[in-house]
Design a protein around this motif. Structure first.
Motif, short mmCIF file in Angstrom:
data_model
loop_
_atom_site.label_atom_id
_atom_site.label_comp_id
_atom_site.label_asym_id
_atom_site.label_seq_id
_atom_site.Cartn_x
_atom_site.Cartn_y
_atom_site.Cartn_z
N THR A 136 61.87 -41.43 111.37
CA THR A 136 61.80 -41.03 109.96
C THR A 136 61.32 -39.57 109.82
O THR A 136 61.76 -38.87 108.90
N TYR A 137 60.46 -39.13 110.70
CA TYR A 137 59.98 -37.75 110.61
C TYR A 137 61.12 -36.77 110.85
O TYR A 137 61.24 -35.76 110.15
N ILE A 138 61.98 -37.08 111.80
CA ILE A 138 63.07 -36.16 112.15
C ILE A 138 64.23 -36.26 111.16
O ILE A 138 64.78 -35.24 110.72
N LEU A 139 64.59 -37.48 110.77
CA LEU A 139 65.80 -37.67 109.97
C LEU A 139 65.55 -37.91 108.49
O LEU A 139 66.48 -37.82 107.69
N ARG A 140 64.31 -38.22 108.11
CA ARG A 140 64.05 -38.63 106.73
C ARG A 140 62.89 -37.84 106.12
O ARG A 140 61.80 -38.36 105.93
N GLU A 141 63.14 -36.59 105.81
CA GLU A 141 62.22 -35.78 105.00
C GLU A 141 60.83 -35.64 105.62
O GLU A 141 59.83 -35.53 104.91
N HIS A 142 60.74 -35.67 106.95
CA HIS A 142 59.46 -35.54 107.64
C HIS A 142 58.43 -36.55 107.15
O HIS A 142 57.24 -36.24 107.04
N SER A 143 58.90 -37.76 106.86
CA SER A 143 58.00 -38.81 106.39
C SER A 143 57.54 -39.67 107.56
O SER A 143 58.27 -39.86 108.53
N LEU A 144 56.32 -40.19 107.46
CA LEU A 144 55.76 -41.09 108.47
C LEU A 144 55.63 -42.47 107.86
O LEU A 144 55.02 -42.65 106.81
N VAL A 145 56.19 -43.47 108.52
CA VAL A 145 56.18 -44.83 107.94
C VAL A 145 54.81 -45.49 108.06
O VAL A 145 54.46 -46.34 107.26
N ALA A 146 54.05 -45.12 109.07
CA ALA A 146 52.75 -45.77 109.28
C ALA A 146 51.57 -44.82 109.17
O ALA A 146 50.49 -45.23 108.76
N GLY A 147 51.75 -43.57 109.52
CA GLY A 147 50.65 -42.60 109.48
C GLY A 147 50.38 -42.15 108.06
O GLY A 147 50.80 -41.06 107.65
N GLN A 148 49.67 -42.97 107.31
CA GLN A 148 49.48 -42.68 105.89
C GLN A 148 48.57 -41.47 105.66
O GLN A 148 48.66 -40.85 104.59
N THR A 181 58.18 -36.00 95.95
CA THR A 181 57.06 -36.89 96.24
C THR A 181 57.41 -38.37 96.21
O THR A 181 56.59 -39.19 96.60
N GLU A 182 58.60 -38.74 95.73
CA GLU A 182 58.91 -40.17 95.61
C GLU A 182 58.79 -40.88 96.95
O GLU A 182 58.19 -41.96 97.04
N THR A 183 59.34 -40.28 97.98
CA THR A 183 59.33 -40.92 99.30
C THR A 183 57.91 -41.09 99.81
O THR A 183 57.53 -42.17 100.28
N ARG A 184 57.09 -40.05 99.72
CA ARG A 184 55.72 -40.12 100.19
C ARG A 184 54.94 -41.20 99.44
O ARG A 184 54.23 -42.02 100.04
N LEU A 195 64.89 -44.64 99.48
CA LEU A 195 65.47 -45.97 99.62
C LEU A 195 65.42 -46.46 101.07
O LEU A 195 65.72 -47.62 101.34
N VAL A 196 65.03 -45.58 101.98
CA VAL A 196 65.04 -45.90 103.41
C VAL A 196 63.62 -46.01 103.98
O VAL A 196 63.27 -47.00 104.64
N VAL A 197 62.79 -45.01 103.73
CA VAL A 197 61.48 -44.94 104.37
C VAL A 197 60.49 -45.99 103.85
O VAL A 197 59.81 -46.64 104.65
N PRO A 198 60.36 -46.19 102.53
CA PRO A 198 59.41 -47.21 102.06
C PRO A 198 59.63 -48.61 102.62
O PRO A 198 58.65 -49.27 103.00
N PRO A 199 60.89 -49.12 102.70
CA PRO A 199 61.07 -50.44 103.31
C PRO A 199 60.59 -50.49 104.77
O PRO A 199 60.04 -51.50 105.21
N LEU A 200 60.80 -49.40 105.50
CA LEU A 200 60.31 -49.35 106.88
C LEU A 200 58.79 -49.34 106.92
O LEU A 200 58.17 -49.96 107.79
N ALA A 201 58.17 -48.64 105.97
CA ALA A 201 56.71 -48.62 105.89
C ALA A 201 56.17 -50.01 105.58
O ALA A 201 55.13 -50.42 106.10
N PHE A 202 56.87 -50.73 104.72
CA PHE A 202 56.50 -52.11 104.40
C PHE A 202 56.48 -52.96 105.67
O PHE A 202 55.54 -53.72 105.93
#
Length: 229
Positions: free
Chosen positions: A37-49, A68-71, A123-130
């Protein structure tokens, strides 16, 4: 008496080996998904809150509310995953609950691998974080030692304290804990490295490896449960 003790010790060794293998594999997957997710999805981390909150603060300070929606929803969904497992644990004591908590991550990673890069990240990162919230809560101990399979800060802290305890007291228990946390840290780092390398070749489909790995763990776990009957 000696024979029964020997059998018991062997059973405990096998149980620990299974628990350790699952823990290392889940840590590998945790690093793998975070790198994905960091590389392909807006540099977001699914677990590293911690990182996500810093990124969120940066976005708000420098870019307004545009990115900010994804974060934000990543944080919310991760917390919801933790809450769900805690809620289910209080309602059911079935041994099948733990392995079945892997199903959401298996299915989600399978679906995400089909989604094009143009799919909005929120639509991608939050479900993975869940799913990561569920995974890290369901599988939180190895041989009675608490650990985290989705991020490393706590593991590194516990590992360094254990190494320090071993150097001063030469306690085998401290040495055992220190080696465990080191192994978890290395597994997570290896997962991130493998993910980064594979994304050069398979891009969005890279995440399917997590589906395969977790599917194997689920099948193995269910087999062990049913074989006891």
């Amino acid at each position: 008496m000696f024979g029964s003790d020997l059998i018991k010790n062997e059973w405990l060794k096998q149980k620990y080996a299974q628990s350790l293998l699952i823990g290392l594999t889940l840590a590998f997957c945790g690093g793998y998904v975070d790198a994905y997710t960091y590389i392909l999805r807006e540099h977001s981390l699914v677990a590293g809150q911690t990182g996500n909150i810093i990124f969120l603060a940066y976005d708000i300070a420098n870019r307004g509310l545009v990115l900010t929606e994804t974060r934000f929803f990543t944080f919310v969904f991760f917390v919801l995953g933790i809450y769900l497992v805690s809620f289910i644990a209080k309602k059911s004591s079935s041994p099948y609950v733990k392995p079945l908590t892997l199903v959401p991550c298996i299915v989600t990673c399978l679906i995400v691998g089909f989604l094009p890069v143009t799919t909005p990240d929120y639509l991608v990162v939050p479900p993975l974080a869940f799913c990561m919230g569920i995974q890290t809560t369901s599988f939180g101990k190895i041989d009675g030692l608490p650990y985290n399979n989705s991020f490393l800060t706590g593991n590194i802290k516990k590992g360094m304290i254990a190494w320090n305890g071993f150097f001063f007291s030469h306690s085998l228990e401290e040495k055992h804990a220190a080696k465990l946390y080191l192994a978890i840290t290395l597994a997570f780092a290896l997962g991130a490295l493998v993910s980064a390398e594979l994304e050069k070749l398979f891009t969005i489909h890279t995440i399917w490896l997590v589906t395969l790995i977790l599917g194997t763990i689920l099948a193995r776990y269910l087999y062990l449960l049913t074989s006891k009957k």
